[in-house]
Design an enzyme around this catalytic site. Sequence first.
Site, PDB file in Angstrom:
ATOM      1  CD  GLU A 267      -4.144   2.048  -0.994  1.00 22.84           C
ATOM      2  OE1 GLU A 267      -3.364   1.907  -0.022  1.00 22.84           O
ATOM      3  OE2 GLU A 267      -3.791   2.497  -2.090  1.00 22.84           O
ATOM      4  CE  LYS A 326       3.092  -0.574  -4.264  1.00 24.34           C
ATOM      5  NZ  LYS A 326       1.868  -0.475  -3.459  1.00 24.34           N
ATOM      6  CD  GLU A 332       4.606  -1.044   0.335  1.00 19.57           C
ATOM      7  OE1 GLU A 332       4.039  -0.669  -0.688  1.00 19.57           O
ATOM      8  OE2 GLU A 332       4.096  -0.953   1.462  1.00 19.57           O
TER       9      GLU A 332
END
Length: 469
Positions: A267, A326, A332
Amino acid sequence: MILLLLLLLLCFSSPPVKGGSFTRLGVNYGTLGDDLPSAARSVALLQSLGAGAVKIYDANPAILCALAGTGLRVSIMVPNEIVPSLGANASLADAWVADNLAPFYPAVRVRYVLVGNEILSDASLANSTWPFLVPAMANIHRALRARSVCDVKVGTTLAMDALATAFPPSAGAFRADIAGPVMRPLLDFLSRTRSYYFVDAYPYLAWASNPSSIRLDYALFAANSSLSYIDPGSNLTYTNLLDQMFDAVVAAMRRLGFGGVPIAVAETGWPNAGDLDQIGANVHNAATYNRNLARRMAVRPAAGTPARPGAAMPVFIFSLYNEDRKPGPGTERHWGLLSPDGKQVYEVDLSGRRPLESYPPLPPPENDVPYMGKIWCVLDAEGKATANTTAVGAALAYACGQGTGTCDAIRPGGPCYQPNTLVTHASYAFNSYWQQFRQAGGTCFFDGLAVQTKADPSYGSCKYPSLTK
Ligand SMILES: *[C@@H]1O[C@H](CO)[C@@H](O)[C@H](O)[C@H]1NC(C)=O
Ligand SMILES: *[C@@H]1O[C@H](CO)[C@@H](O)[C@H](O)[C@H]1NC(C)=O
Ligand SMILES: *[C@@H]1O[C@H](CO)[C@@H](O)[C@H](O)[C@H]1NC(C)=O
Ligand SMILES: *[C@@H]1O[C@H](CO)[C@@H](O)[C@H](O)[C@H]1NC(C)=O
Ligand SMILES: *[C@@H]1O[C@H](CO)[C@@H](O)[C@H](O)[C@H]1NC(C)=O
């Protein structure tokens, strides 16, 4: 069984879609959002973005079905909860592979099975799960080989907090609690199986927590040669923060005797929006980061890093969609290349071939310096979740149950009791909760019911508390 056959038929009867251009850049496809496009449409969107690979957080059969025949390289994940049992019992690992991978392979080009997500970042899993991580990986590896699946590598994702020291990069070292018991056997496994160290590396997070000592350009790969850092321990020259993070991992691995394990980026990315009290999360920076990343990764031969020049790395951008369910701070919910309606938040060509000058101008960054004014947290009157009075009532009760005197002002006789409505009481309670807990990490979210505002919601004798940063 019948369901499985149906799935198989569906998978193999869909016409193969042309594999698209060769590119190393992949995208994380998370699904924690309301009203996201279907799996089939999501896969088409991935292809239109120029992605070469996709990583999912489970082994969702509908998504895998949609990926069959596309040529996209695929990474699937074993959920954290079952890592202990797969580590303790090899036949459960066999069964996991039989149920989750075998029905789709090789029509789906699965290339990585990631066992658990950032398990070593969660101290509550230290006794229950950490000891089973490497055994679970080994059991999955054996189960794959037993089926003659030889082109699927087994790994696990690790956040940068696996390191106790990351600066300067040459001083990189793993945390003492994991170095011996987990990292050594893990690196030994990765080395023997020629797999990768999968890192989640976010220059945004490093910069945002320390913006006064890190240049934003340096975090965005936008620095030129006049802005570089020489690591005194190695004399290597760094021109961006991401390379520094990778080489800190390299140094930590080397310290344990495994300097040769290649790195893959599970990521990385940059948020396109965030809360009023967050900095640098905007479309300008997100587009800049991801476009520059794509350009860098398209360079042949690969640039690598100062400690590993020429090393090619698989990279997965986080993420495909802005995911509104999220929890946590606003960033986020804003890592997406796409909004939930499938539209691009900004243009980006993941193949990295498009010259930067050819993109249309970006909106100027609005929050690269911290907002210093007051902020309140109120019920989001425009949010669709607010229509659910049960949810608002539950959130109100939760907020009032935290801290001391959080909701005194909205009790009968209190200065904010009138008007006695759910909406005004919830707004007061959300704000009161957040002002008490924000510095300890409390967020203004309440499952999407709350929103930050710069406008003081106080009225009459009802005063909403606020912190000034
Ligand atoms: C491992 O799992 C299998 C399948 O559930 C079960 O039959 C077996 O008893 C388990 N073995 C051990 C040692 O727990
Ligand atoms: C793990 O076990 C140790 C020793 O029994 C104990 O001190 C510690 O609190 C446990 N940690 C967790 C997260 O359960
Ligand atoms: C390099 O970047 C800095 C800061 O953005 C800028 O002031 C400088 O003019 C640039 N130098 C060159 C040679 O482009
Ligand atoms: C870095 O360069 C300096 C000056 O050339 C030299 O004295 C030093 O030994 C070098 N350090 C390393 C780690 O190579
Ligand atoms: C309303 O919120 C409650 C509690 O959060 C939830 O269980 C319920 O499914 C929601 N109803 C609707 C219609 O979304």
